[in-house]
Design a protein around this motif. Sequence first.
Motif, PDB file in Angstrom:
ATOM      1  N   VAL A   8       7.251   4.417   5.796  1.00  0.00           N
ATOM      2  CA  VAL A   8       6.749   4.620   7.324  1.00  0.00           C
ATOM      3  C   VAL A   8       7.358   3.631   8.036  1.00  0.00           C
ATOM      4  CG1 VAL A   8       4.863   4.487   8.761  1.00  0.00           C
ATOM      5  CG2 VAL A   8       4.580   5.726   6.662  1.00  0.00           C
ATOM      6  N   LEU A   9       7.206   2.411   7.593  1.00  0.00           N
ATOM      7  CA  LEU A   9       7.694   1.284   8.678  1.00  0.00           C
ATOM      8  C   LEU A   9       9.471   1.702   8.689  1.00  0.00           C
ATOM      9  CD1 LEU A   9       4.896   0.092   8.140  1.00  0.00           C
ATOM     10  CD2 LEU A   9       6.281  -2.029   8.387  1.00  0.00           C
ATOM     11  N   GLY A  10       9.984   1.770   7.404  1.00  0.00           N
ATOM     12  CA  GLY A  10      11.499   2.003   7.542  1.00  0.00           C
ATOM     13  C   GLY A  10      12.030   3.119   8.361  1.00  0.00           C
ATOM     14  N   ALA A  11      11.227   4.148   8.436  1.00  0.00           N
ATOM     15  CA  ALA A  11      11.494   5.458   9.367  1.00  0.00           C
ATOM     16  C   ALA A  11      11.217   5.118  10.711  1.00  0.00           C
ATOM     17  CB  ALA A  11      10.609   6.549   8.862  1.00  0.00           C
ATOM     18  N   VAL A  29       1.897  10.716   8.666  1.00  0.00           N
ATOM     19  CA  VAL A  29       1.702   9.755   9.444  1.00  0.00           C
ATOM     20  C   VAL A  29       2.832   9.177  10.500  1.00  0.00           C
ATOM     21  CG1 VAL A  29       1.691   7.169   9.056  1.00  0.00           C
ATOM     22  CG2 VAL A  29       0.590   8.670   7.502  1.00  0.00           C
ATOM     23  N   LEU A  30       4.191   9.511  10.369  1.00  0.00           N
ATOM     24  CA  LEU A  30       5.050   9.515  11.139  1.00  0.00           C
ATOM     25  C   LEU A  30       4.818  10.210  12.413  1.00  0.00           C
ATOM     26  CD1 LEU A  30       8.318   9.349   8.990  1.00  0.00           C
ATOM     27  CD2 LEU A  30       7.137   7.499  10.054  1.00  0.00           C
ATOM     28  N   MET A  58       0.792  -1.220  -0.015  1.00  0.00           N
ATOM     29  CA  MET A  58       0.016   0.077   0.084  1.00  0.00           C
ATOM     30  C   MET A  58       0.904   1.256  -0.001  1.00  0.00           C
ATOM     31  SD  MET A  58      -3.101  -1.111  -0.182  1.00  0.00           S
ATOM     32  CE  MET A  58      -3.934  -2.597  -0.089  1.00  0.00           C
ATOM     33  N   PRO A  59       0.208   2.568  -0.305  1.00  0.00           N
ATOM     34  CA  PRO A  59       1.033   3.617  -0.616  1.00  0.00           C
ATOM     35  C   PRO A  59       1.622   4.047   0.723  1.00  0.00           C
ATOM     36  CG  PRO A  59      -0.924   3.786  -1.707  1.00  0.00           C
ATOM     37  CD  PRO A  59      -0.997   2.428  -1.098  1.00  0.00           C
TER      38      PRO A  59
END
Length: 228
Positions: free
Chosen positions: A97-100, A222-223, A91-92
């Motif tokens: 996001v998960l990496g950050a 999001v972060l 998903m976009p």
Amino acid sequence: MRLVMWDIDHTLLYAGGIASLAYAPAFTAVTGMPWRAMAFTAGRTDRDIAVETFAMHGIDDYEPHLDEFFALFAEEFAARRELLLERGYLMPGVREVLGALDTRPDVVQTLVTGNIRPIAVDKLTAFDLAELVDFEIGGYGTEDTVRATLVRRSLERAAAKHDRPFDPADVIVVGDTAYDVAAALANGVTAIGVATGHTSADALAAAGAHVVLRDLSDVPAVLTLLSA
């Protein structure tokens, strides 16, 4: 410390319908019965789906079958996992996001998913996300028919591993269905709905989500939401 619990399907990724391909042969191998149909899946745990699917085939005494069925289901899925990259996609904003969040020492990421654990591992491994979440403290679809139990189990495992309880204010469930929202609310933690599945933003809000996002593509926003 912030604890983020991710749903998988339609929140992090679309798996290309591979689970449905694996379901029928596993079911027939365990029961000896011809395949008819699978119960509705979105937002439900694999245990819940299996119970209804067995009932749809006239099997009400499902307990003797479940362990063997889940083991064969995992094997059938693994045999098809090369199809994940052919048919599926992230998903976009998910990878960013998960990496950050993975770089943040004050954030722990795990899964609360209706999937059984081996299939959850296969899905995230296929998209190079497996190293970004702690599978050990997750909640998985074999554990209950009620999704709220999965959140509670994950909270218990996280507290035991980190030798401290997590403040409910620091726990976030991110998912794409009203089931995800209800599971978060039942445990007194924050529910973030993401309208990347079959549930609309309005329906997620009506279910009680604290925040509803169209998707995760606005990575900085999001972060901030997940880690501030």
